[in-house]
Design a protein around this motif. Structure first.
Motif, PDB file in Angstrom:
ATOM      1  N   UNK A  53       0.824  -1.207   0.000  1.00  0.00           N
ATOM      2  CA  UNK A  53       0.000   0.000   0.000  1.00  0.00           C
ATOM      3  C   UNK A  53       0.858   1.256   0.000  1.00  0.00           C
ATOM      4  N   UNK A  54       1.996   1.206   0.702  1.00  0.00           N
ATOM      5  CA  UNK A  54       2.706   2.462   0.965  1.00  0.00           C
ATOM      6  C   UNK A  54       3.983   2.682   0.173  1.00  0.00           C
ATOM      7  N   UNK A  55       4.528   1.593  -0.412  1.00  0.00           N
ATOM      8  CA  UNK A  55       5.788   1.790  -1.131  1.00  0.00           C
ATOM      9  C   UNK A  55       5.565   2.675  -2.352  1.00  0.00           C
ATOM     10  N   UNK A  56       6.500   3.567  -2.589  1.00  0.00           N
ATOM     11  CA  UNK A  56       6.424   4.453  -3.747  1.00  0.00           C
ATOM     12  C   UNK A  56       7.544   4.103  -4.721  1.00  0.00           C
ATOM     13  N   UNK A  57       7.444   4.650  -5.915  1.00  0.00           N
ATOM     14  CA  UNK A  57       8.569   4.589  -6.846  1.00  0.00           C
ATOM     15  C   UNK A  57       9.132   5.993  -6.953  1.00  0.00           C
ATOM     16  N   UNK A  58      10.456   6.082  -6.818  1.00  0.00           N
ATOM     17  CA  UNK A  58      11.118   7.383  -6.893  1.00  0.00           C
ATOM     18  C   UNK A  58      10.754   8.046  -8.213  1.00  0.00           C
ATOM     19  N   UNK A  63      13.360   3.828  -8.788  1.00  0.00           N
ATOM     20  CA  UNK A  63      13.706   2.859  -7.750  1.00  0.00           C
ATOM     21  C   UNK A  63      12.572   2.841  -6.720  1.00  0.00           C
ATOM     22  N   UNK A  64      12.434   1.730  -5.971  1.00  0.00           N
ATOM     23  CA  UNK A  64      11.435   1.754  -4.912  1.00  0.00           C
ATOM     24  C   UNK A  64      11.931   2.649  -3.780  1.00  0.00           C
ATOM     25  N   UNK A  65      10.972   3.185  -3.058  1.00  0.00           N
ATOM     26  CA  UNK A  65      11.314   4.217  -2.085  1.00  0.00           C
ATOM     27  C   UNK A  65      10.167   4.394  -1.108  1.00  0.00           C
ATOM     28  N   UNK A  66      10.483   4.854   0.097  1.00  0.00           N
ATOM     29  CA  UNK A  66       9.424   5.193   1.048  1.00  0.00           C
ATOM     30  C   UNK A  66       8.989   6.648   0.882  1.00  0.00           C
ATOM     31  N   UNK A  67       9.752   7.380   0.045  1.00  0.00           N
ATOM     32  CA  UNK A  67       9.494   8.816  -0.134  1.00  0.00           C
ATOM     33  C   UNK A  67       9.385   9.126  -1.629  1.00  0.00           C
ATOM     34  N   UNK A  68       8.917  10.323  -1.963  1.00  0.00           N
ATOM     35  CA  UNK A  68       8.713  10.720  -3.364  1.00  0.00           C
ATOM     36  C   UNK A  68       9.997  10.600  -4.185  1.00  0.00           C
ATOM     37  N   UNK A  69      11.092  11.056  -3.562  1.00  0.00           N
ATOM     38  CA  UNK A  69      12.406  10.932  -4.193  1.00  0.00           C
ATOM     39  C   UNK A  69      13.225  10.005  -3.306  1.00  0.00           C
TER      40      UNK A  69
ATOM     41  N   UNK B  29      10.129 -12.494  -3.783  1.00  0.00           N
ATOM     42  CA  UNK B  29       8.703 -12.592  -3.496  1.00  0.00           C
ATOM     43  C   UNK B  29       8.106 -11.198  -3.271  1.00  0.00           C
ATOM     44  N   UNK B  30       8.811 -10.369  -2.502  1.00  0.00           N
ATOM     45  CA  UNK B  30       8.309  -9.020  -2.209  1.00  0.00           C
ATOM     46  C   UNK B  30       8.174  -8.209  -3.497  1.00  0.00           C
ATOM     47  N   UNK B  31       9.201  -8.282  -4.370  1.00  0.00           N
ATOM     48  CA  UNK B  31       9.144  -7.509  -5.611  1.00  0.00           C
ATOM     49  C   UNK B  31       8.042  -8.035  -6.528  1.00  0.00           C
ATOM     50  N   UNK B  32       7.820  -9.349  -6.467  1.00  0.00           N
ATOM     51  CA  UNK B  32       6.712  -9.934  -7.241  1.00  0.00           C
ATOM     52  C   UNK B  32       5.379  -9.335  -6.788  1.00  0.00           C
ATOM     53  N   UNK B  34       4.914  -6.491  -5.361  1.00  0.00           N
ATOM     54  CA  UNK B  34       4.877  -5.080  -5.734  1.00  0.00           C
ATOM     55  C   UNK B  34       4.520  -4.891  -7.202  1.00  0.00           C
ATOM     56  N   UNK B  35       4.928  -5.861  -8.031  1.00  0.00           N
ATOM     57  CA  UNK B  35       4.696  -5.741  -9.467  1.00  0.00           C
ATOM     58  C   UNK B  35       3.236  -6.043  -9.811  1.00  0.00           C
ATOM     59  N   UNK B  36       2.626  -6.932  -9.022  1.00  0.00           N
ATOM     60  CA  UNK B  36       1.267  -7.358  -9.331  1.00  0.00           C
ATOM     61  C   UNK B  36       0.230  -6.470  -8.650  1.00  0.00           C
ATOM     62  N   UNK B  37      -1.011  -6.702  -9.009  1.00  0.00           N
ATOM     63  CA  UNK B  37      -2.141  -5.967  -8.420  1.00  0.00           C
ATOM     64  C   UNK B  37      -2.078  -6.019  -6.893  1.00  0.00           C
ATOM     65  N   UNK B  38      -2.417  -4.925  -6.227  1.00  0.00           N
ATOM     66  CA  UNK B  38      -2.411  -4.950  -4.762  1.00  0.00           C
ATOM     67  C   UNK B  38      -3.431  -5.962  -4.238  1.00  0.00           C
TER      68      UNK B  38
END
Ligand SMILES: [Zn+2]
Ligand SMILES: [Zn+2]
Lengths: 204, 204
Positions: A53-58, A63-69, B29-32, B34-38
């Motif tokens: 739900x909360x992970x963002x993409x920079x 890259x994956x990120x917890x923040x906008x950048x 597994x985690x990245x999988x 993240x790639x798929x529907x929530x």
């Protein structure tokens, strides 16, 4: 496979959707969770939902990120003149773990693969070209894309797109014998490239 | 391993607590997810929590169950004169999947292992003995316990506990060459037992 409980069957079915997890493995995982404290299951489920739900993409490097950048893009100590292009987030993690790279990244999100219907517009290529506009701080683009057919195609495509950027140096990760690897067990193509691209003795 | 996101790091840590899942697999597994529907992640998390919260153990045979008494124990078509003793729920599932067994089960929940501090009182042995009291319907107890040292110890312990039950037949699953197995690749002990316990030709 028949299950003594519909609840287990559901859990096994969901677990078996994960890559590399067959029904037998899924059952083993489910029974493990049943054997342990329920707290363990709750923590696992919560961490997955929270991540999803909360992970963002920079918004700069994807890259994956917890923040906008992301923490790499926003780190003032990173070398902004060097940009490493990778296909996948896992490559960023792998390269970061070498502690040998201090530049920035750009995650394409895949490689060009006509067979799998992945074209340039499906990848983060436009945003890469934007980062390399003439006024850019970037002086070198390091292609760190796996040397598969699709990877080489992607690197070739990008190199062509960038050929008009006169002052941009384009490099590639070195191909060669893995450290600790033995010559006789190395495939011919790698061995061949390691000879053609030989380096001066003593060079790091 | 360093992660670009605390959220992913947490998820990877929780996933890596599962048996046979290392950090690299957990990351995959985690990245999988993240790639798929929530929705996929939510369904997985929900199925695990629901299973962990709602699954019961059958109060008669200790098999997992969605109800107080499991579907096998409550099935009027099962042969109540035959009781199969297994160490683990997985053994029930394995035997059920052969479609060769129509009796009831008793799940011990482990095997006697002094090294791991597992004694008879840690297993569902008292409830087994209760099911075999003189007025019991059970006429035969089939020991289906893995032929490891601990398994053999457990079967021997149970057999001794049951020796006063005059009318109770105690049997064991057959040891021998696996179907499709080749003599020359079979270990000596199995091959030896398959000769000592040879069966009449043509017997099922
Ligand atoms: Zn970034
Ligand atoms: Zn039962």
């Amino acid at each position: 496979m028949e299950f003594p409980s519909k609840l287990i069957e559901n859990a096994v079915e969901e677990l078996a959707k994960l890559p590399g997890v067959g029904k037998k493995t899924a059952l083993r995982l489910a029974l493990h969770l049943l054997k342990n404290e329920s707290e363990d299951t709750f923590l696992l489920a919560e961490s997955l939902v929270k991540m999803r739900t909360e992970v963002k993409h920079c918004k700069q490097c994807h890259n994956i990120s917890d923040t906008e950048v992301c923490g790499i893009c926003s780190n003032p100590l990173r070398d902004k003149s060097l940009l490493c292009v990778v296909s996948d987030i896992r490559d960023v993690i792998a390269i970061e773990n070498t502690s040998q790279y201090k530049g920035l990244y750009h995650v394409l999100g895949g490689v060009i693969s006509p067979l799998e219907g992945v074209g340039p517009s499906d990848l983060h290529i436009d945003s890469l070209l934007e980062r390399l506009l003439p006024n850019s701080e970037v002086k070198e683009v390091l292609m760190a894309i796996s040397p598969t057919m699709e990877g080489d195609t992607t690197a070739f495509y990008l190199t062509r797109k960038l050929r008009d950027h006169q002052n941009l140096k384009i490099t590639s990760i070195a191909r060669g014998i893995p450290v600790g690897g033995e010559l006789e067990y190395t495939d011919e193509i790698t061995l061949g490239r390691s000879i053609v691209e030989r380096t001066a003795y003593g060079r790091a």
